[in-house]
Motif scaffolding. Structure first.
Motif, mmCIF file in Angstrom:
data_model
loop_
_atom_site.group_PDB
_atom_site.id
_atom_site.type_symbol
_atom_site.label_atom_id
_atom_site.label_comp_id
_atom_site.label_asym_id
_atom_site.label_seq_id
_atom_site.Cartn_x
_atom_site.Cartn_y
_atom_site.Cartn_z
ATOM 1 N N ILE A 1 14.249 -23.744 -8.393
ATOM 2 C CA ILE A 1 14.621 -23.503 -7.045
ATOM 3 C C ILE A 1 13.354 -23.969 -6.076
ATOM 4 O O ILE A 1 13.586 -24.222 -4.940
ATOM 5 N N TYR A 2 12.173 -23.224 -6.571
ATOM 6 C CA TYR A 2 10.930 -23.518 -5.617
ATOM 7 C C TYR A 2 9.804 -24.326 -6.334
ATOM 8 O O TYR A 2 9.725 -24.134 -7.554
ATOM 9 N N LYS B 1 19.523 -6.086 -0.200
ATOM 10 C CA LYS B 1 18.688 -6.635 1.374
ATOM 11 C C LYS B 1 19.082 -7.917 1.826
ATOM 12 O O LYS B 1 19.220 -7.927 3.166
ATOM 13 N N ASN B 2 19.320 -8.778 0.998
ATOM 14 C CA ASN B 2 19.666 -10.133 1.350
ATOM 15 C C ASN B 2 21.119 -10.333 1.837
ATOM 16 O O ASN B 2 21.418 -11.303 2.535
ATOM 17 N N ARG C 1 8.841 -10.488 -5.152
ATOM 18 C CA ARG C 1 9.249 -10.265 -6.688
ATOM 19 C C ARG C 1 7.885 -10.415 -7.707
ATOM 20 O O ARG C 1 7.912 -9.947 -8.384
ATOM 21 N N SER D 1 22.136 -24.030 -0.691
ATOM 22 C CA SER D 1 21.142 -23.236 -0.318
ATOM 23 C C SER D 1 21.723 -21.806 0.216
ATOM 24 O O SER D 1 22.996 -21.949 1.091
ATOM 25 N N VAL D 2 21.236 -20.756 -0.154
ATOM 26 C CA VAL D 2 21.764 -19.632 0.167
ATOM 27 C C VAL D 2 21.795 -19.333 1.830
ATOM 28 O O VAL D 2 22.961 -19.214 2.196
ATOM 29 N N GLY D 3 20.449 -19.644 2.326
ATOM 30 C CA GLY D 3 20.363 -19.449 3.860
ATOM 31 C C GLY D 3 21.251 -20.412 4.594
ATOM 32 O O GLY D 3 21.832 -19.963 5.670
ATOM 33 N N ARG E 1 9.360 -23.699 2.265
ATOM 34 C CA ARG E 1 10.676 -23.069 2.841
ATOM 35 C C ARG E 1 10.997 -23.722 3.990
ATOM 36 O O ARG E 1 11.236 -23.074 5.027
ATOM 37 N N ASP F 1 15.050 -15.079 -8.225
ATOM 38 C CA ASP F 1 14.417 -13.868 -7.719
ATOM 39 C C ASP F 1 14.187 -13.085 -8.896
ATOM 40 O O ASP F 1 13.744 -11.639 -8.660
ATOM 41 N N ARG G 1 11.407 -14.780 7.332
ATOM 42 C CA ARG G 1 12.365 -15.844 7.349
ATOM 43 C C ARG G 1 13.660 -15.970 7.694
ATOM 44 O O ARG G 1 14.327 -16.724 8.388
ATOM 45 N N ILE H 1 13.898 -25.612 6.658
ATOM 46 C CA ILE H 1 14.950 -25.157 7.460
ATOM 47 C C ILE H 1 15.887 -26.654 7.686
ATOM 48 O O ILE H 1 16.980 -26.258 8.418
ATOM 49 N N ASP H 2 15.419 -27.592 7.003
ATOM 50 C CA ASP H 2 16.196 -28.852 7.498
ATOM 51 C C ASP H 2 17.822 -28.695 7.326
ATOM 52 O O ASP H 2 18.620 -29.296 8.080
ATOM 53 N N PHE H 3 18.222 -28.287 5.989
ATOM 54 C CA PHE H 3 19.678 -27.962 6.055
ATOM 55 C C PHE H 3 20.326 -27.206 7.135
ATOM 56 O O PHE H 3 21.486 -27.593 7.490
#
Ligand code: EPZ
Length: 417
Positions: A327-328, A21-22, A371, A162-164, A121, A305, A92, A123-125
């Motif tokens: 991570i979170y 999915k990702n 998850r 960061s993955v995103g 969550r 995850d 997201r 998104i500053d990066f």
């Protein structure tokens, strides 16, 4: 929508792992950068993919479902640069269209993505990285409004792996002709690597992906006829946990073993029996899992995850396990639902102390995120009694045909309104 799950079912058999999915959620928006249509194969048939398809169509991109797991995407008639609230707030990953739209139109408007049950969550990066590439960005009425005159070469230092942000900035940089962009402290997740492979096959010049520093030399054209997405390591990990419970024996087909190393490592420490083949893993459950310590980390560390799914397995382990979520800020909503099923868990800030109990008991529980829902399905399968999971819309976002796959293995999961 709810699941009704009969407890204490033995799971035996084999199943195919679907596409990641990702990875699909990264590669689909990247098609905005292509000169011509592309066929994407091994796309999982899940809600998030339908949402991303919807978003691309709103922008004027043609998205055709060739079959259950194949999409044809034609970006040539893209004619909008605004991603609306109703889609961005749903998912997201919609944020990924911001950079490519900026490259196409020199302007982009994307609604601010929301938080979720496990944190704000931010998104500053992403925003800081796009600014480094030359974008002017401001927030107006909930929208991220980005414009750019001239993109520029840059060295972007990510504050966190960061993955995103890594995915978003790599895809945005790929088509910046004659620009050289270096991104340091990149995420190393397989889905990041899959995106870069896709772009490089389309003619991009991305070097070093899968390592801390990635260098992108922007090109002026990207085109690729077709691409097959990697299998989903988190779906695979979820079924490996399912096979870890006593008397279960499951053969997973279509996996990439090295993407699962941190998960395999922990399952072996727990005492689960694994036979590892080239693209398959046979998992056999054990009577009593051993308690262990887990710390979630960016890849190649233990994936956040998979934390919820392991919490279910460790809730019936022998002894006390410690799960540290790095991570979170608070990805433990599932713990409170598992406690309704007789799990003995204490949460102290970002640490869960899981004291193994003899057995879980069925209950009515609430799915809070993708998850977490998976961890409750696993709990329902082993619990004494029949469990009802509410709000399983979360699970449909990222697991293809989950009850069909489990029922083929001997489970009894029924979808009820
Ligand atoms: C991706 O989310 C995945 N989603 C998540 O999977 C996964 O949990 C996460 O990576 C970590 O592996 C997709 O790929 C669509 P991050 P992402 O940026 O990109 C903070 C699932 O179940 N951060 O690596 O959002 C962030 O708050 C989903 O499929 C900032 O502070 O994750 C988090 O604490 C759930 N500012 C940490 O970094 C930013 O600009 C890691 O986030 C970006 C992130």
């Amino acid at each position: 929508m709810k699941f009704y799950i009969e407890g204490q079912k033995t799971l035996k058999g084999e199943l195919y792992i679907s596409g990641a999915k990702n990875s699909a959620l990264a590669i689909m928006p990247a098609t905005i950068l292509l000169e011509k249509p592309v066929i994407l194969k091994n796309i999982p048939d899940v809600e998030d993919i339908r949402t991303m398809s919807e978003l691309l169509k709103i922008l004027g991109v043609k998205v055709k479902k060739i079959n259950k797991n194949t999409l044809e995407i034609d970006p040539r008639d893209i004619n909008k640069y605004q991603a609306p609230y109703e889609l961005v707030s749903k998912m997201r990953a919609s944020i990924y269209v911001l950079g490519p739209l900026l490259v196409r139109f020199k302007k982009a408007i994307v609604y601010m993505p929301g938080g979720c049950s496990f944190g704000p969550r931010p998104i500053d990066f992403h925003i800081e990285g796009l600014k480094k590439l030359g974008a002017n960005i401001k927030i107006e009425h909930g929208n991220i409004v980005a414009i750019v005159d001239e993109f520029k070469s840059a060295h972007i230092q990510l504050p966190f792996k960061s993955v995103g942000a890594t995915i978003h900035l790599i895809m945005t940089s790929a088509l910046l002709k004659d620009k050289k962009i270096t991104i340091s402290n990149c995420a190393l997740e397989p889905e990041v690597v899959d995106l870069a492979h896709f772009l490089n096959k389309a003619g991009a010049k991305i070097y070093g992906v899968g390592y801390d520093e990635v260098i992108i030399e922007g090109v002026n054209k990207l085109e690729i006829d077709e691409y097959e997405i990697i299998p989903d390591r988190i779906e695979a990990g979820t079924y490996l946990v399912a096979g870890s419970f006593k008397n279960n024996k499951i053969l997973l087909r279509n996996v990439i073993v090295e993407h699962l190393e941190p998960v395999i490592d922990k399952l072996l420490s727990i005492g689960v029996k694994l036979k590892i083949y080239k693209n398959e893993i046979l998992v056999e459950g054990i009577e009593k899992p051993r308690s262990i310590e887990i710390q979630t980390q960016p890849f190649p560390g233990f994936p956040t995850d998979m934390q919820a799914q392991f919490m279910t397995l460790l809730s019936i382990a022998d002894g006390v396990s410690i799960i540290k979520e790095n991570i979170y800020p608070n990805r433990f909503a599932h713990a409170y639902e598992l406690m309704r099923m007789s799990a003995d868990i204490k949460i102290v800030e970002n640490v869960a102390i899981v004291k193994g109990v003899n057995e879980l008991t069925s209950a009515i529980v609430n799915a809070t995120d993708l998850r977490a829902s998976a961890s409750l399905v696993l709990a329902g399968l082993i619990a004494n009694g029949n469990t009802i999971i509410e709000n399983i819309e979360h699970i449909d976002r990222g697991y293809e045909d989950i009850e069909i796959k489990f029922n083929k293995l001997g489970a009894k999961i029924e979808r009820i309104i």
